[in-house]
Write an enzyme that holds these catalytic residues in place. Structure first.
Site, PDB file in Angstrom:
ATOM      1  N   VAL A  38       1.310  -0.911   0.039  1.00  0.00           N
ATOM      2  CA  VAL A  38       0.081  -0.048   0.596  1.00  0.00           C
ATOM      3  C   VAL A  38       0.994   1.063  -0.042  1.00  0.00           C
ATOM      4  CG1 VAL A  38      -2.015   1.092   1.074  1.00  0.00           C
ATOM      5  CG2 VAL A  38      -1.439  -1.470   1.250  1.00  0.00           C
ATOM      6  N   HIS A  39       0.525   2.056  -1.431  1.00  0.00           N
ATOM      7  CA  HIS A  39       1.226   2.943  -1.199  1.00  0.00           C
ATOM      8  C   HIS A  39       1.142   4.889  -1.597  1.00  0.00           C
ATOM      9  CE1 HIS A  39       1.954   1.972  -5.161  1.00  0.00           C
ATOM     10  NE2 HIS A  39       3.150   3.556  -5.785  1.00  0.00           N
ATOM     11  N   ARG A  40      -0.101   4.307  -2.236  1.00  0.00           N
ATOM     12  CA  ARG A  40      -0.784   4.983  -3.135  1.00  0.00           C
ATOM     13  C   ARG A  40      -1.019   5.683  -2.395  1.00  0.00           C
ATOM     14  NH1 ARG A  40      -0.220   5.677  -8.782  1.00  0.00           N
ATOM     15  NH2 ARG A  40       0.322   3.239  -9.418  1.00  0.00           N
TER      16      ARG A  40
END
Length: 356
Positions: free
Chosen positions: A207-209
């Site tokens: 998860v990074h957006r």
């Protein structure tokens, strides 16, 4: 005259793509000057890829990071412009859809240097995503557009690119080149499964957006859903530094295994050993396919529409992640479809550049 290209890199997916192309450029005697903007500066998000994948050491490291989008892009443009004026390249090559991509393309175009865009033509049709803005603007000012899929070419045709005096070329996907070449080495170069004692099955998530990490309501829902999956099968999450900070600020308990970002070979082994991938990363959606794993995408849209069309990837809103995981888990899929070329994209690109 010796062909000289300036390559702009800044983020993990770009390092992977560039590894495949740089190797071929070197073989063909093309001079490549690499500029690392510093957008991903953490060792595990940056230097480890250069070390593992034998990417030539960057000639310039601009060390620009941890800034708002506008400030970061502006600073990168300013510094890339100085490098272009000094190096006088025939061509500036950019990859993907990051701020580094757009900054490199804009700096080159304003100096009347031709731009080549690797991974051109992708569209998610969500302009709230900075990546979508970056890729659309970069495509529009590029002279050479290297498209990884037929869908990408179709997008450019629909947008009228035949009128823009540019060259659109189907190349296939350079990330497939990297997966085939480096994936064959990963088992001998990584012991991460043994190190983390992951025998027995697990789901792999990233998860990074910013639309997921900057929105505390969405992030809380994602954590809740991953906790629910973890109750059924262990979930392993290599966490981007910005995402880790957001998770810590959320102050919401998580039961899954969080680890630091990993290098390419460790990541490939984590993918190979997993049952299923959950991600908001564009690159990891494809890598899941390359290594024969179904994928749940933690977004409402994706630029890799062919994976969704064939049912290998499913889009999941943040409160339906467990439901999507449960529907995909254990199903059989056809991973033999020729969606991204035959692993010769870097050869196509390097031959094209050699002929300019």
């Amino acid at each position: 005259m010796q062909m000289k290209i300036l390559t702009i890199l800044g983020a993990r997916p770009q390092f992977i793509k560039a590894a495949a192309v740089s190797r071929l450029l070197m073989q063909k005697g093309i001079t490549e000057v690499i500029v690392h903007t510093g957008q991903h500066f953490d060792h595990n998000m940056s230097q480890v890829f250069f070390n593992e994948m034998s990417i030539p050491t960057p000639h310039y490291n601009l060390n620009i990071h941890n800034l708002p989008h506008g400030a970061m892009t502006g600073r990168m443009m300013e510094e890339v412009e100085k490098v272009i004026l000094k190096e006088k390249p025939n061509l500036v090559m950019v990859y993907g859809d990051t701020n580094s991509t757009l900054a490199g393309a804009l700096a080159a175009k304003k100096l009347n240097v031709e731009v080549a865009h690797v991974e051109a033509g992708l569209r998610s049709y969500n302009l709230a995503m900075p990546e979508e803005v970056n890729r659309i603007l970069t495509d529009r000012i590029s002279t050479h557009l290297f498209c990884p899929t037929q869908n990408a070419i179709n997008n450019l045709n629909l947008e009228g690119f035949e009128r823009f005096g540019c060259n659109v070329l189907y190349t296939g996907d350079v990330m497939l080149d990297a997966a085939l070449f480096y994936g064959a080495q990963s088992a001998a170069r990584s012991n991460i499964i043994e190190r983390l004692k992951l025998h027995g099955g697990y789901s792999l998530a990233t998860v990074h957006r910013q639309e997921n990490t900057d929105d505390k309501v969405r992030l809380r829902k994602i954590v809740t859903e991953l906790n629910a999956i973890n109750a059924k099968q262990r979930v392993v999450v290599p966490l981007h530094p910005r995402s880790r900070k957001a998770l810590e600020e959320l102050n919401f308990g998580f039961n899954f295994l969080v680890i630091d970002p990993v290098g390419y070979f460790d990541m490939v082994e984590l993918i190979k050993g997993s049952s299923i991938i959950l991600t908001d990363s564009g690159g990891l959606q494809k890598e899941a396919y390359f290594f024969g794993k179904p994928c749940v995408t933690l977004r409402n849209e994706t630029e890799w529409v062919e994976l969704v069309e064939h049912g290998i990837n499913v889009l999941a809103d943040c409160d339906k992640i467990f439901q999507s995981w449960d529907a995909m888990f254990g199903k059989k899929f056809n991973f033999e479809l020729n969606l991204y070329g035959g692993g010769r994209a870097a050869e196509v690109i390097s031959n094209y550049i050699l002929g300019l």
